[in-house]
Design an enzyme around this catalytic site. Structure first.
Site, PDB file in Angstrom:
ATOM      1  N   TYR A   1      31.258  56.397  44.386  1.00  0.00           N
ATOM      2  CA  TYR A   1      31.573  55.140  45.229  1.00  0.00           C
ATOM      3  C   TYR A   1      30.050  54.587  45.513  1.00  0.00           C
ATOM      4  O   TYR A   1      29.638  55.070  46.510  1.00  0.00           O
ATOM      5  CB  TYR A   1      32.486  55.354  46.073  1.00  0.00           C
TER       6      TYR A   1
ATOM      7  N   SER B   1      30.156  48.853  43.779  1.00  0.00           N
ATOM      8  CA  SER B   1      30.411  47.451  44.653  1.00  0.00           C
ATOM      9  C   SER B   1      29.115  46.837  45.197  1.00  0.00           C
ATOM     10  O   SER B   1      29.167  46.077  46.024  1.00  0.00           O
ATOM     11  CB  SER B   1      30.985  47.951  45.926  1.00  0.00           C
TER      12      SER B   1
ATOM     13  N   LYS C   1      32.818  53.478  40.960  1.00  0.00           N
ATOM     14  CA  LYS C   1      33.243  52.467  41.490  1.00  0.00           C
ATOM     15  C   LYS C   1      31.874  51.595  41.986  1.00  0.00           C
ATOM     16  O   LYS C   1      31.363  52.067  43.167  1.00  0.00           O
ATOM     17  CB  LYS C   1      33.992  52.458  42.768  1.00  0.00           C
TER      18      LYS C   1
ATOM     19  N   GLU D   1      34.845  39.152  44.058  1.00  0.00           N
ATOM     20  CA  GLU D   1      34.415  37.597  43.435  1.00  0.00           C
ATOM     21  C   GLU D   1      33.736  37.668  42.237  1.00  0.00           C
ATOM     22  O   GLU D   1      33.482  36.501  41.919  1.00  0.00           O
ATOM     23  CB  GLU D   1      33.443  37.189  44.646  1.00  0.00           C
TER      24      GLU D   1
ATOM     25  N   SER E   1      37.837  51.878  52.450  1.00  0.00           N
ATOM     26  CA  SER E   1      37.406  51.082  53.585  1.00  0.00           C
ATOM     27  C   SER E   1      38.579  49.919  53.868  1.00  0.00           C
ATOM     28  O   SER E   1      38.905  49.867  55.005  1.00  0.00           O
ATOM     29  CB  SER E   1      36.294  50.230  53.112  1.00  0.00           C
TER      30      SER E   1
ATOM     31  N   ILE F   1      38.407  47.844  40.892  1.00  0.00           N
ATOM     32  CA  ILE F   1      39.064  48.311  42.258  1.00  0.00           C
ATOM     33  C   ILE F   1      38.835  47.404  43.352  1.00  0.00           C
ATOM     34  O   ILE F   1      37.595  47.229  43.557  1.00  0.00           O
ATOM     35  CB  ILE F   1      38.814  49.775  42.623  1.00  0.00           C
TER      36      ILE F   1
END
Length: 303
Positions: free
Chosen positions: A137, A167, A165, A193, A48, A207
């Site tokens: 992901y 997120s 990954k 964050e 992205s 990442i």
């Protein structure tokens, strides 16, 4: 296979455009060289942060090629090959293998709400297309799908699945996925964050989309966690979050703000592609202050 090469700091690579908004070989390689010199462990290419959903298949292949030509053998390279169609994802997977990438990764399918059997088939067909390790992901806030533990455990039966990954915003998800997969599996923290908290609860690596504008700080935070200097790590995370808030406070895309900061650092990779909006007007004058904020943090914690 040895997984150590997938540990550390992996900036999510940005789309690099010329002044006309076309993918630029020169600027792509300039960013590669810049990040290599900063000492990052690898790159996550075509995700992205690389504006993949706004690029054609040929443009995505070009970026994969330019990065490989510049860095193959110098850094660990992960190719994000997720695309709206399985067909295009498979084409990108095969191409990344030809270029010598170290692993593949992909978001789940987007737009249509699909049953888990379709998501499983999508990821499986990508893995079948190339003899490369695969990194799942999970990014539910943009794809609308949150990886279930049932599907995760089913995917783990494929020996090509070596990492995730993650997120999703709950830090607990990292701990749960790591516990389910075991130590011989790489979990990448996704949300920048919470890098430090993600590492402490089980993530092996990171990442992130803001890493490339301040790689020194992420490397310093990672070093602090690894060495057990947790108070230092917390202080660095606070600085990282201050910077992220500043980057997101302007009237354009965060990636546009990042690219403007990089220009002031001598790395011109153009702007962003619509519908992402460039920073403009009075907010352009705030970019220099953000660069100073980054530079001061680096001086404090990374030198």
């Amino acid at each position: 296979m040895g997984l150590d090469k997938f540990k550390g700091i992996f900036p999510a690579f940005y789309a690099c455009y010329d002044d006309a908004g076309e993918v630029s070989e020169e600027r792509t390689k300039d960013l590669c060289t810049h990040l290599l010199e900063k000492g990052v462990n690898g790159l996550y290419v075509g995700g992205s942060s690389g504006e993949c959903i706004y690029q054609s298949l040929d443009e995505r292949k070009a970026t994969l090629r330019y990065v490989a030509e510049c860095l193959e053998g110098k850094l660990t390279l992960i190719a994000h090959v997720g695309a709206p169609s399985t067909r295009d994802s498979v084409i990108l997977a095969k191409y990344a293998e030809e270029l010598g990438y170290d692993a593949l990764s992909a978001i789940p399918p987007i737009y249509f709400t699909l049953p888990e059997r379709s998501i499983y088939t999508y990821w499986s067909e990508i893995m079948d297309a190339a003899e490369l390790p695969f990194i799942i992901y999970n990014i539910p806030q943009t794809t609308g799908y949150s990886l279930s533990m049932n599907l995760f455990k089913k995917l783990l039966k494929n020996e090509k699945v070596i990492g995730l990954k993650n997120s999703s915003m709950p830090v607990m998800d990292i701990e749960r996925f790591k516990a389910a997969a075991g130590e011989n599996f790489i979990v990448f923290n996704g949300p920048d964050e919470q890098f430090v908290s993600g590492r402490l609860i089980g993530a092996d690596s990171g990442i992130g989309g803001t890493y490339a504008v301040m790689p020194e700080l992420l490397l310093a935070a990672d070093k602090a966690v690894t060495s057990g200097s947790f108070d230092e790590a917390r202080k660095i995370q606070k600085e990282i979050n201050d910077i992220i808030i500043a980057l997101c406070s302007l009237n354009g895309s965060m990636y546009s703000a990042i690219k403007e900061v990089l220009k002031l650092k001598g790395v011109n990779i153009g702007s962003v592609r619509g519908p992402l909006e460039p920073v403009s007007g009075e907010d352009l004058h705030k970019i220099a202050a953000i660069k100073i904020l980054i530079d001061r943090s680096i001086e404090k914690y990374a030198n």
